[in-house]
Design an enzyme around this catalytic site. Structure first.
Site, mmCIF file in Angstrom:
data_model
loop_
_atom_site.group_PDB
_atom_site.id
_atom_site.type_symbol
_atom_site.label_atom_id
_atom_site.label_comp_id
_atom_site.label_asym_id
_atom_site.label_seq_id
_atom_site.Cartn_x
_atom_site.Cartn_y
_atom_site.Cartn_z
ATOM 1 C CE LYS A 114 56.500 22.716 -1.793
ATOM 2 N NZ LYS A 114 54.759 22.574 -2.028
ATOM 3 C CE LYS A 196 52.413 22.176 5.054
ATOM 4 N NZ LYS A 196 52.122 22.951 4.360
ATOM 5 C CE LYS A 199 47.516 19.195 -0.928
ATOM 6 N NZ LYS A 199 47.864 19.610 -2.401
HETATM 7 P P1 ATP Z 1 52.696 20.050 -0.867
HETATM 8 O O1 ATP Z 1 52.991 19.666 1.086
HETATM 9 O O2 ATP Z 1 52.499 19.293 -1.209
HETATM 10 O O3 ATP Z 1 53.102 21.857 -0.921
HETATM 11 P P2 ATP Z 1 50.128 20.665 1.543
HETATM 12 O O4 ATP Z 1 50.109 19.913 2.708
HETATM 13 O O5 ATP Z 1 51.225 22.059 2.207
HETATM 14 O O6 ATP Z 1 50.934 20.748 0.252
HETATM 15 P P3 ATP Z 1 49.129 22.847 -0.226
HETATM 16 O O7 ATP Z 1 47.701 22.354 -1.546
HETATM 17 O O8 ATP Z 1 49.855 23.622 -0.401
HETATM 18 O O9 ATP Z 1 48.783 21.297 0.724
HETATM 19 O O10 ATP Z 1 47.667 23.788 0.886
HETATM 20 C C1 ATP Z 1 46.327 23.365 0.789
HETATM 21 C C2 ATP Z 1 45.584 24.280 2.469
HETATM 22 O O11 ATP Z 1 45.490 23.370 3.412
HETATM 23 C C3 ATP Z 1 46.393 25.219 2.525
HETATM 24 O O12 ATP Z 1 45.631 26.381 2.853
HETATM 25 C C4 ATP Z 1 47.022 24.857 3.353
HETATM 26 O O13 ATP Z 1 47.606 26.026 4.354
HETATM 27 C C5 ATP Z 1 46.806 24.023 4.453
HETATM 28 N N1 ATP Z 1 47.620 23.216 5.089
HETATM 29 C C6 ATP Z 1 47.893 22.115 4.003
HETATM 30 N N2 ATP Z 1 48.898 21.767 5.331
HETATM 31 C C7 ATP Z 1 47.654 21.278 5.719
HETATM 32 C C8 ATP Z 1 48.289 21.676 7.889
HETATM 33 N N3 ATP Z 1 49.226 20.498 7.967
HETATM 34 N N4 ATP Z 1 48.103 21.816 8.807
HETATM 35 C C9 ATP Z 1 46.542 22.857 8.560
HETATM 36 N N5 ATP Z 1 46.581 23.120 7.376
HETATM 37 C C10 ATP Z 1 46.965 22.812 6.208
#
Ligand code: ATP
Ligand code: LTN
Length: 331
Positions: A114, A196, A199
């Site tokens: 980040k 990955k 979101k």
């Molecule tokens: P950002 O990309 O904005 O950092 P993020 O996609 O990692 O966000 P978070 O809010 O950080 O989302 O994560 C919410 C939950 O979803 C956490 O438990 C995280 O481990 C899970 N998660 C996020 N992305 C994935 C993925 N691609 N596959 C499986 N689990 C995920």
């Protein structure tokens, strides 16, 4: 505390709730709510670590809350609330900051990623993000934390902080464990299947929201990046196809082996179309329920208020204990 073991998890209201978030985290939250005392927060204070537009931020947090409910998280079984509604999170985070070393935070993978991405805003919150997450978890004497694989490191530091505090002041916090699914702990981007699914990915074709329109879901799956072979197999050198197989399996409950047997020679076009259809089918009722809930803001407000009250009364016990142990004057 409650008799059933406590489960705690949260998602920060940034971007969209993706099928990756659903498969990696929320599907377990749903499964656990019958047998455990579950607390699921909207981690809005965490989202402040990157700059937010106030009106959009407020709307998105509410939308995420409605999506929690629409997925089947049930306020009569689980505590559902906004982290910022319970001041004890920020309070405990401050205290735990004083028991966490800067070096520990600087080596967190998420902090490094980040701070590379937001070079103009490497703020204190971004650095101490895992301490706030530790506060979330430790406030409720949590046993298990259902998250995706990317949060493993944050869970380890949470355990370190808890153990350090317990060693200094005697048993205060329950030391929690991560609960990471065997399959689907990391769903990958549809456009770049070695990264990955995130979101907040700026490429709209990389991720699919759980409340997305069917046409758009179908379009994204048809365009999903695969490889230049034609066989459907689950192999390390076929990250795109393997990722689609994981998603397909999670949507249908069929095993990857079954799906490989069924689709091995059907060709990618039909395979991708049918994965898309399975996703559409799984999320259609969730989207309908979401739309209904968003028309009933009064109900959402009541659920959030009740959730915050329950969470606050549980958190108060831990906070009082912590203050007493570290020697603050009792009010
Ligand atoms: P950002 O990309 O904005 O950092 P993020 O996609 O990692 O966000 P978070 O809010 O950080 O989302 O994560 C919410 C939950 O979803 C956490 O438990 C995280 O481990 C899970 N998660 C996020 N992305 C994935 C993925 N691609 N596959 C499986 N689990 C995920
Ligand atoms: N940092 C987490 C979101 C989060 C969380 C938590 C997860 C905030 N507080 C407490 C589990 C427990 C993330 O997924 N990025």
């Amino acid at each position: 505390m409650e008799k059933k073991p406590v489960i705690y998890s949260g998602i920060q209201p940034t971007g969209i709730i993706t099928i990756g978030n659903y498969i990696g985290a929320m599907s377990n939250w749903l499964r656990l709510q019958d047998d455990y005392f579950c607390i699921y927060g909207i981690a809005d204070l965490h989202a402040l670590t990157v700059r937010q537009v106030p009106a959009e931020f407020r709307a998105r947090a509410l939308s995420f809350f409605a999506q929690y409910l629409a997925c089947g998280l049930d306020p009569s079984k689980a505590v559902l609330y906004f982290q910022s509604h319970v001041p004890a999170h920020a309070e405990l985070a401050w205290i735990l900051n004083c028991y966490t070393y800067i070096g520990e935070m600087q080596r967190m993978t998420q902090f490094k990623e980040k701070s590379d991405k937001h070079t103009d805003n490497i703020n204190m919150g971004l650095l101490s993000y895992p301490v706030l997450m530790a506060a979330d978890i430790l406030l409720y004497q949590t046993s298990l934390v259902p998250v995706g694989a990317d949060q493993k490191q944050h869970l380890e530091i949470t355990r370190d902080i808890a153990i350090r505090f317990n060693n200094l002041y005697s048993e205060t916090f329950k030391v929690p464990e991560a609960y990471i699914p065997k399959q689907g702990a990391k769903i990958f981007s549809l456009q770049e299947p070695t990264a990955k699914m995130s979101k907040s990915d700026p490429d709209p074709n990389a991720a699919v929201s759980i409340i997305e329109e069917p046409d758009s879901i179908m379009r994204k799956f048809k365009r999903a990046v695969t490889d230049c072979e034609t066989v459907v197999e689950y192999r390390e050198d076929k990250p795109g196809v393997s990722n689609l197989l994981t998603i397909f399996s999670e949507m249908t409950g069929k095993s990857i082996e079954e799906l490989v047997a069924e689709y091995h020679d059907t060709g990618y076009a039909r395979f991708k179309k049918e994965v898309g259809e399975a996703v559409v089918e799984k999320f259609a009722p969730i989207r309908a329920e979401y739309n209904r809930l968003m028309d009933d803001k009064a109900y959402l407000a009541v659920v959030a208020k009740e959730g915050a009250e329950k969470a606050a009364s549980l958190a108060a016990r831990t906070i009082a204990k912590v203050k007493r142990k570290i020697g603050l004057v009792v009010r």
